[in-house]
Design an enzyme around this catalytic site. Structure first.
Site, PDB file in Angstrom:
ATOM      1  N   GLY A  32       0.862  -1.180   0.000  1.00 23.41           N
ATOM      2  CA  GLY A  32       0.000   0.000   0.000  1.00 23.41           C
ATOM      3  C   GLY A  32       0.891   1.219   0.000  1.00 23.41           C
ATOM      4  O   GLY A  32       1.967   1.221  -0.609  1.00 23.41           O
ATOM      5  N   GLY A  33       0.450   2.251   0.712  1.00 20.63           N
ATOM      6  CA  GLY A  33       1.179   3.494   0.706  1.00 20.63           C
ATOM      7  C   GLY A  33       2.516   3.423   1.406  1.00 20.63           C
ATOM      8  O   GLY A  33       3.453   4.127   1.049  1.00 20.63           O
ATOM      9  N   MET A  34       2.626   2.579   2.412  1.00 25.54           N
ATOM     10  CA  MET A  34       3.873   2.650   3.172  1.00 25.54           C
ATOM     11  C   MET A  34       4.515   1.310   3.498  1.00 25.54           C
ATOM     12  O   MET A  34       5.580   1.282   4.085  1.00 25.54           O
ATOM     13  CB  MET A  34       3.665   3.458   4.450  1.00 25.54           C
ATOM     14  CG  MET A  34       2.831   2.839   5.513  1.00 25.54           C
ATOM     15  SD  MET A  34       2.885   3.960   6.952  1.00 25.54           S
ATOM     16  CE  MET A  34       2.325   2.869   8.229  1.00 25.54           C
ATOM     17  N   VAL A  37       3.812  -6.199   2.077  1.00 26.13           N
ATOM     18  CA  VAL A  37       3.234  -7.288   2.866  1.00 26.13           C
ATOM     19  C   VAL A  37       3.555  -8.610   2.185  1.00 26.13           C
ATOM     20  O   VAL A  37       3.372  -8.759   0.976  1.00 26.13           O
ATOM     21  CB  VAL A  37       1.703  -7.118   3.026  1.00 26.13           C
ATOM     22  CG1 VAL A  37       1.136  -8.200   3.936  1.00 26.13           C
ATOM     23  CG2 VAL A  37       1.368  -5.740   3.587  1.00 26.13           C
ATOM     24  N   LYS A  52       4.352  -7.687   7.554  1.00 29.99           N
ATOM     25  CA  LYS A  52       4.314  -6.351   6.960  1.00 29.99           C
ATOM     26  C   LYS A  52       5.610  -5.639   7.292  1.00 29.99           C
ATOM     27  O   LYS A  52       6.000  -5.574   8.458  1.00 29.99           O
ATOM     28  CB  LYS A  52       3.099  -5.619   7.540  1.00 29.99           C
ATOM     29  CG  LYS A  52       2.835  -4.274   6.954  1.00 29.99           C
ATOM     30  CD  LYS A  52       1.454  -3.772   7.379  1.00 29.99           C
ATOM     31  CE  LYS A  52       1.218  -2.377   6.849  1.00 29.99           C
ATOM     32  NZ  LYS A  52      -0.152  -1.921   7.073  1.00 29.99           N
ATOM     33  N   ASP A 146      -8.539   5.890   7.387  1.00 30.11           N
ATOM     34  CA  ASP A 146      -8.074   5.425   6.077  1.00 30.11           C
ATOM     35  C   ASP A 146      -8.944   4.262   5.608  1.00 30.11           C
ATOM     36  O   ASP A 146      -8.440   3.249   5.123  1.00 30.11           O
ATOM     37  CB  ASP A 146      -6.596   5.023   6.180  1.00 30.11           C
ATOM     38  CG  ASP A 146      -5.908   4.932   4.823  1.00 30.11           C
ATOM     39  OD1 ASP A 146      -6.450   5.469   3.833  1.00 30.11           O
ATOM     40  OD2 ASP A 146      -4.832   4.301   4.754  1.00 30.11           O
TER      41      ASP A 146
HETATM   42  N1  LIG Z   1      -3.026  -9.961   7.182  1.00 27.16           N
HETATM   43  C1  LIG Z   1      -3.033  -9.957   5.847  1.00 27.16           C
HETATM   44  N2  LIG Z   1      -3.299 -11.093   5.147  1.00 27.16           N
HETATM   45  C2  LIG Z   1      -3.312 -11.079   3.787  1.00 27.16           C
HETATM   46  N3  LIG Z   1      -3.068  -9.992   3.024  1.00 27.16           N
HETATM   47  C3  LIG Z   1      -2.792  -8.837   3.654  1.00 27.16           C
HETATM   48  C4  LIG Z   1      -2.750  -8.748   5.085  1.00 27.16           C
HETATM   49  N4  LIG Z   1      -2.473  -7.465   5.428  1.00 27.16           N
HETATM   50  C5  LIG Z   1      -2.330  -6.791   4.267  1.00 27.16           C
HETATM   51  N5  LIG Z   1      -2.516  -7.592   3.196  1.00 27.16           N
HETATM   52  C6  LIG Z   1      -2.442  -7.191   1.766  1.00 27.16           C
HETATM   53  O1  LIG Z   1      -1.467  -6.155   1.630  1.00 27.16           O
HETATM   54  C7  LIG Z   1      -2.081  -4.927   1.173  1.00 27.16           C
HETATM   55  C8  LIG Z   1      -1.435  -3.735   1.865  1.00 27.16           C
HETATM   56  O2  LIG Z   1      -1.588  -3.852   3.269  1.00 27.16           O
HETATM   57  P1  LIG Z   1      -1.881  -2.594   4.197  1.00 27.16           P
HETATM   58  O3  LIG Z   1      -1.910  -3.071   5.627  1.00 27.16           O
HETATM   59  O4  LIG Z   1      -3.095  -1.887   3.725  1.00 27.16           O
HETATM   60  O5  LIG Z   1      -0.561  -1.728   3.959  1.00 27.16           O
HETATM   61  P2  LIG Z   1      -0.313  -0.207   3.583  1.00 27.16           P
HETATM   62  O6  LIG Z   1      -0.093   0.500   4.865  1.00 27.16           O
HETATM   63  O7  LIG Z   1       0.943  -0.232   2.774  1.00 27.16           O
HETATM   64  O8  LIG Z   1      -1.507   0.290   2.816  1.00 27.16           O
HETATM   65  C9  LIG Z   1      -3.574  -5.095   1.500  1.00 27.16           C
HETATM   66  O9  LIG Z   1      -4.374  -4.326   0.637  1.00 27.16           O
HETATM   67  C10 LIG Z   1      -3.768  -6.588   1.311  1.00 27.16           C
HETATM   68  O10 LIG Z   1      -3.967  -6.890  -0.055  1.00 27.16           O
HETATM   69 MG   LIG Z   2      -3.453   0.003   3.047  1.00 24.07          MG
END
Ligand SMILES: Nc1ncnc2c1ncn2[C@@H]1O[C@H](COP(=O)(O)OP(=O)(O)O)[C@@H](O)[C@H]1O
Ligand SMILES: [Mg+2]
Length: 332
Positions: A32-34, A37, A52, A146
């Site tokens: 995602g933005g930061m 994963v 993450k 968010d």
């Molecule tokens: N616990 C998880 N299990 C499976 N996929 C995940 C999980 N957490 C995040 N993801 C995948 O990773 C992407 C980015 O995670 P996110 O927590 O939103 O990070 P960011 O802060 O970079 O936006 C999510 O949109 C999802 O597709």
């Molecule tokens: Mg995100």
């Protein structure tokens, strides 16, 4: 930071097969933005986790480091069936990481891109689960800030009554209620502006009702395939959130009852006081509005009051309101 070569010497995929803390990285599953994963194996417990990692280009930025650390604390404090449980968080070789339950499936962004608008029943089931997670955060005095499709993970549910189980994730922008926010912090908004509440844009204090607004934008997209405001550039979009009247839901979904328009109109009000007081209140109102429509399931065909289903403007026969039509993906 250490002087040893960084774990991130090249592209994110170079981490595949490497060990970070006690986890062996297996596959990149999202970014995602930061953060990046990965699906990873917890070598101590021999179980799959989502790992993450704070994106390397942000790891030296104090704001992002604080945000990432806060995310793990917030998510760990919220013990809720629709919030991904955090197992562990830490730092190794200058890399900040969070290990959490791996949610097999998809996120709502991918689901929408693949399937287009969802049947009302599915949209309401998903909305209810996200709303309960958000209200739980609000009860802890936290505002997510968010809420968007990419931050809702969708896994298979337990049975045909619960076909999907969704998790709200990404508490990176979460703040205490009534804190002042806005565009003053570096990289505050790194992603989409499609779901951001007017008070968040103008830097006024936010509370749970800013998540009500964002949830309403997401549910609008679940039902129509697009968020309420679509503009060519970010400035126009920010302006629209603050000053423009949102289009009615039924303009895009004439099969849904006009009562649903009133529910969205309240949830998308520019002033938080005019919105529903909680996310579940919004979803309950929406469910009641949609259910209030005549249902061919309740009324067998021979008894359907045809006059209750208004003819469509274009003269075509209106679809039955509860038919859960399958819509084609709409580009926007
Ligand atoms: N616990 C998880 N299990 C499976 N996929 C995940 C999980 N957490 C995040 N993801 C995948 O990773 C992407 C980015 O995670 P996110 O927590 O939103 O990070 P960011 O802060 O970079 O936006 C999510 O949109 C999802 O597709
Ligand atoms: Mg995100």
């Amino acid at each position: 930071m250490t002087d040893r070569p960084s774990l991130f010497s090249g592209s994110p995929s170079e981490l595949i097969g490497r060990q970070v803390a006690g986890y062996r990285i297996e596959e990149e599953i999202g970014h995602g933005g930061m953060a990046l994963v990965y699906r990873a194996l917890d070598l101590r417990l021999d179980r799959t986790v989502a790992l993450k990692l704070l994106a390397p280009e942000l790891a030296r930025n104090v704001t992002f480091r604080l945000r990432f650390t806060r995310e793990s604390r917030v998510a760990a404090a919220l013990d809720h069936p629709h919030i991904v449980p955090v197992f562990e968080a830490g730092e190794t070789d200058g890399v900040l990481y969070i290990a959490m339950r791996y949610v097999p499936g998809s996120d709502l962004r991918h689901l929408l891109d693949r399937e287009g608008p969802l049947p009302p029943g599915t949209a309401l089931r998903i909305a209810t689960q996200v709303a309960s997670a958000l209200d739980a955060a609000h009860e802890h005095g936290l505002v997510h800030r968010d809420v968007k499709p990419g931050n809702v993970l969708v896994a298979r549910g337990t049975d045909s009554d619960h076909p999907e189980h969704v998790y709200l994730t990404d508490f990176g922008l979460t703040k205490k209620s009534l804190s002042l926010t806005g565009f003053t912090t570096v990289g505050q908004f790194v992603g989409t502006l499609d779901y951001v509440a007017p008070e968040q844009i103008s830097g006024r204090p936010v509370d749970g009702r800013c998540d009500v607004y964002a949830l309403a934008c997401v549910v609008h997209e679940l039902l129509t395939g697009h968020p309420p405001f679509r503009r060519d550039d970010d400035m126009a979009l920010l302006w629209a959130h603050q000053y423009d009247e949102p289009p009615t839901l039924t303009a895009a979904r004439p099969d849904l009852p006009p009562a649903a328009d009133a529910v969205f109109s309240r949830a998308l009000a520019k002033v938080p006081d005019e919105r529903q007081e909680s996310c579940l209140a919004f979803v309950t109102e929406l469910r009641d509005a949609i259910r209030s429509a005549p249902s061919p399931v309740v009324h067998p065909p021979t008894q359907v009051d045809v006059a209750a289903v208004p003819p469509r403007q274009d003269g075509a026969e209106a679809p039955p309101r509860w038919a859960e039509p399958v819509f084609r993906r709409r580009a926007y």
